[in-house]
Design a protein around this motif. Structure first.
Motif, PDB file in Angstrom:
ATOM      1  N   ASP A  22       0.831  -1.210   0.000  1.00 41.17           N
ATOM      2  CA  ASP A  22       0.000   0.000   0.000  1.00 41.17           C
ATOM      3  C   ASP A  22       0.863   1.257   0.000  1.00 41.17           C
ATOM      4  O   ASP A  22       0.590   2.220  -0.716  1.00 41.17           O
ATOM      5  CB  ASP A  22      -0.943   0.020   1.209  1.00 41.17           C
ATOM      6  N   ILE A  25       2.420   1.622  -3.464  1.00 43.79           N
ATOM      7  CA  ILE A  25       1.428   2.069  -4.443  1.00 43.79           C
ATOM      8  C   ILE A  25       1.137   3.553  -4.271  1.00 43.79           C
ATOM      9  O   ILE A  25       1.056   4.303  -5.252  1.00 43.79           O
ATOM     10  CB  ILE A  25       0.142   1.222  -4.337  1.00 43.79           C
ATOM     11  N   THR A  26       0.994   4.005  -3.054  1.00 45.29           N
ATOM     12  CA  THR A  26       0.737   5.421  -2.790  1.00 45.29           C
ATOM     13  C   THR A  26       1.901   6.276  -3.278  1.00 45.29           C
ATOM     14  O   THR A  26       1.707   7.316  -3.926  1.00 45.29           O
ATOM     15  CB  THR A  26       0.488   5.656  -1.288  1.00 45.29           C
ATOM     16  N   SER A  27       3.107   5.832  -3.000  1.00 49.83           N
ATOM     17  CA  SER A  27       4.297   6.560  -3.431  1.00 49.83           C
ATOM     18  C   SER A  27       4.386   6.621  -4.957  1.00 49.83           C
ATOM     19  O   SER A  27       4.651   7.683  -5.535  1.00 49.83           O
ATOM     20  CB  SER A  27       5.542   5.888  -2.857  1.00 49.83           C
ATOM     21  N   LEU A  28       4.146   5.504  -5.613  1.00 51.21           N
ATOM     22  CA  LEU A  28       4.198   5.471  -7.074  1.00 51.21           C
ATOM     23  C   LEU A  28       3.096   6.332  -7.682  1.00 51.21           C
ATOM     24  O   LEU A  28       3.325   7.011  -8.694  1.00 51.21           O
ATOM     25  CB  LEU A  28       4.080   4.034  -7.571  1.00 51.21           C
ATOM     26  N   ASN A  29       1.925   6.334  -7.082  1.00 53.87           N
ATOM     27  CA  ASN A  29       0.837   7.164  -7.566  1.00 53.87           C
ATOM     28  C   ASN A  29       1.205   8.642  -7.493  1.00 53.87           C
ATOM     29  O   ASN A  29       0.927   9.410  -8.416  1.00 53.87           O
ATOM     30  CB  ASN A  29      -0.448   6.893  -6.783  1.00 53.87           C
ATOM     31  N   THR A  30       1.839   9.034  -6.408  1.00 53.01           N
ATOM     32  CA  THR A  30       2.274  10.421  -6.254  1.00 53.01           C
ATOM     33  C   THR A  30       3.278  10.796  -7.341  1.00 53.01           C
ATOM     34  O   THR A  30       3.172  11.857  -7.971  1.00 53.01           O
ATOM     35  CB  THR A  30       2.892  10.638  -4.862  1.00 53.01           C
ATOM     36  N   VAL A  32       3.707   9.352 -10.316  1.00 58.61           N
ATOM     37  CA  VAL A  32       3.054   9.362 -11.626  1.00 58.61           C
ATOM     38  C   VAL A  32       2.237  10.637 -11.806  1.00 58.61           C
ATOM     39  O   VAL A  32       2.252  11.253 -12.875  1.00 58.61           O
ATOM     40  CB  VAL A  32       2.185   8.104 -11.822  1.00 58.61           C
ATOM     41  N   THR A  33       1.547  11.061 -10.759  1.00 60.13           N
ATOM     42  CA  THR A  33       0.756  12.288 -10.829  1.00 60.13           C
ATOM     43  C   THR A  33       1.660  13.496 -11.078  1.00 60.13           C
ATOM     44  O   THR A  33       1.350  14.353 -11.916  1.00 60.13           O
ATOM     45  CB  THR A  33      -0.061  12.488  -9.538  1.00 60.13           C
ATOM     46  N   TRP A  36       2.799  13.419 -14.656  1.00 60.52           N
ATOM     47  CA  TRP A  36       1.727  13.798 -15.564  1.00 60.52           C
ATOM     48  C   TRP A  36       1.607  15.319 -15.631  1.00 60.52           C
ATOM     49  O   TRP A  36       1.467  15.884 -16.714  1.00 60.52           O
ATOM     50  CB  TRP A  36       0.409  13.171 -15.105  1.00 60.52           C
TER      51      TRP A  36
END
Length: 74
Positions: A22, A25-30, A32-33, A36
């Motif tokens: 978890d 995933i949170t770190s990777l989402n940050t 990627v955002t 972007w």
């Protein structure tokens, strides 16, 4: 009772593993955002530069002199 202890240990290990996933995933989402947003900014900048280049080419094709600018040593 060793069966229960073993199951509890396995369950705890799985919970720890899921918690780490978890966090990852949170770190990777940050990341990627953020990427972007950077890509979006760079696309806008590239479009603006392409527009400026197009305008400069049109000006040169028309034979108009470029706007007067002081030499770089000023």
């Amino acid at each position: 009772m060793s069966g229960n202890t073993e199951m509890e240990e396995r369950l705890a290990a799985l919970e720890i593993h899921v918690a780490h996933q978890d966090e990852t995933i949170t770190s990777l989402n940050t990341i990627v955002t953020e990427q972007w947003h950077e890509i979006d900014r760079l696309k806008r900048q590239a479009a603006a530069l392409a527009e400026r280049l197009s305008m400069a080419e049109e000006t040169l094709e028309k034979g108009a002199a470029p706007p007067h600018q002081p030499p770089p040593h000023y």
